[in-house]
Design an enzyme around this catalytic site. Sequence first.
Site, mmCIF file in Angstrom:
data_model
loop_
_atom_site.group_PDB
_atom_site.id
_atom_site.type_symbol
_atom_site.label_atom_id
_atom_site.label_comp_id
_atom_site.label_asym_id
_atom_site.label_seq_id
_atom_site.Cartn_x
_atom_site.Cartn_y
_atom_site.Cartn_z
ATOM 1 N N TYR A 1 0.835 -1.195 0.000
ATOM 2 C CA TYR A 1 0.000 0.000 0.000
ATOM 3 C C TYR A 1 0.876 1.254 0.000
ATOM 4 O O TYR A 1 1.974 1.259 0.554
ATOM 5 C CB TYR A 1 -0.897 0.043 1.246
ATOM 6 C CG TYR A 1 -1.990 -0.981 1.268
ATOM 7 C CD1 TYR A 1 -3.231 -0.717 0.694
ATOM 8 C CD2 TYR A 1 -1.799 -2.213 1.885
ATOM 9 C CE1 TYR A 1 -4.247 -1.657 0.733
ATOM 10 C CE2 TYR A 1 -2.816 -3.163 1.924
ATOM 11 C CZ TYR A 1 -4.032 -2.882 1.344
ATOM 12 O OH TYR A 1 -5.032 -3.811 1.376
ATOM 13 N N TYR B 1 -0.196 -10.255 0.249
ATOM 14 C CA TYR B 1 0.903 -9.791 1.098
ATOM 15 C C TYR B 1 0.836 -10.492 2.463
ATOM 16 O O TYR B 1 -0.243 -10.897 2.919
ATOM 17 C CB TYR B 1 0.873 -8.271 1.271
ATOM 18 C CG TYR B 1 -0.410 -7.710 1.835
ATOM 19 C CD1 TYR B 1 -0.668 -7.680 3.207
ATOM 20 C CD2 TYR B 1 -1.386 -7.195 0.979
ATOM 21 C CE1 TYR B 1 -1.836 -7.159 3.714
ATOM 22 C CE2 TYR B 1 -2.562 -6.671 1.474
ATOM 23 C CZ TYR B 1 -2.780 -6.648 2.843
ATOM 24 O OH TYR B 1 -3.957 -6.130 3.345
ATOM 25 N N HIS C 1 -7.030 -8.499 -2.804
ATOM 26 C CA HIS C 1 -8.340 -7.919 -2.508
ATOM 27 C C HIS C 1 -8.326 -6.420 -2.761
ATOM 28 O O HIS C 1 -7.275 -5.772 -2.746
ATOM 29 C CB HIS C 1 -8.757 -8.194 -1.057
ATOM 30 C CG HIS C 1 -7.836 -7.599 -0.036
ATOM 31 N ND1 HIS C 1 -6.659 -8.204 0.344
ATOM 32 C CD2 HIS C 1 -7.910 -6.450 0.677
ATOM 33 C CE1 HIS C 1 -6.046 -7.447 1.248
ATOM 34 N NE2 HIS C 1 -6.772 -6.383 1.466
ATOM 35 N N HIS D 1 -10.410 -3.006 -1.305
ATOM 36 C CA HIS D 1 -11.343 -2.456 -0.318
ATOM 37 C C HIS D 1 -12.362 -1.564 -1.017
ATOM 38 O O HIS D 1 -12.017 -0.831 -1.948
ATOM 39 C CB HIS D 1 -10.592 -1.627 0.729
ATOM 40 C CG HIS D 1 -9.582 -2.411 1.505
ATOM 41 N ND1 HIS D 1 -9.874 -3.033 2.698
ATOM 42 C CD2 HIS D 1 -8.271 -2.660 1.255
ATOM 43 C CE1 HIS D 1 -8.778 -3.636 3.160
ATOM 44 N NE2 HIS D 1 -7.802 -3.421 2.302
#
Length: 244
Positions: A114, A153, A166, A168
């Site tokens: 991220y 991860y 995934h 969000h």
Amino acid sequence: MQDDNKRFVARDRNWHPPAYAPGYKTSVARSPQQALVSMQKPSVSELSGPDFRALRMGPHDNDLLLNFRQDQSQGQGLPQGERIIMFGRVVDQFGKPVPHTLVEMWQANAGGRYRHKNDNYLAPLDPNFGGVGRCLTDDQGWYRFRTIKPGPYPWPNDMNSWRPSHIHVSVMGPSISTRLITQMYFEGDPLIPLCPIVNTLKDPDAVETMIGRLDLARSNPMDCLAYRFDLVVRGELQTFFENQ
């Protein structure tokens, strides 16, 4: 407003995972220590707005291939990874489309990292990928994003826990009381049944509501695969609320 109150359907807490789930270790500290307080009748503010139709959207807010690129020259500065389309429809528990509502999404890059100061995973950041997007649903409740498929991860739940790939998602729905925050997993990912967070769910049908399905008809040939992820914002068949 009285008619709306009659149609309000509270979520089924027996379908959602318990707040205290020791297998998902961070839920232990986050779980409430006292009994929940039941709100018997939603207030007017919970059953109304906000109205997003006047929200000003950028030209690439829903295109993560373009909204963070550093090099604007032709064909340059595109993110690394598998290009995908994520799309679907937002409806209420009665199947009625929810138009002009805000859908937001955020994700890791293709390496599973991220763009966040607290993410210290060893995968590199992609200078051309920000990992966030937003859009408004159209008149029939449809939304669409173009992005990069996120990588899995590791996370410190135990010695070898991995999050499945995934994305969000946050969607407001027709009112504040129907806001949904969830995740879209990818069809066929072998990490889904191994994930401690997914395994807090005891009903396989609840897990199915969080899986995006490959849709070759909506894919762009020689460019992007497409995954359909419909969102139901309240009721018996609602998409699972991962944060509740």
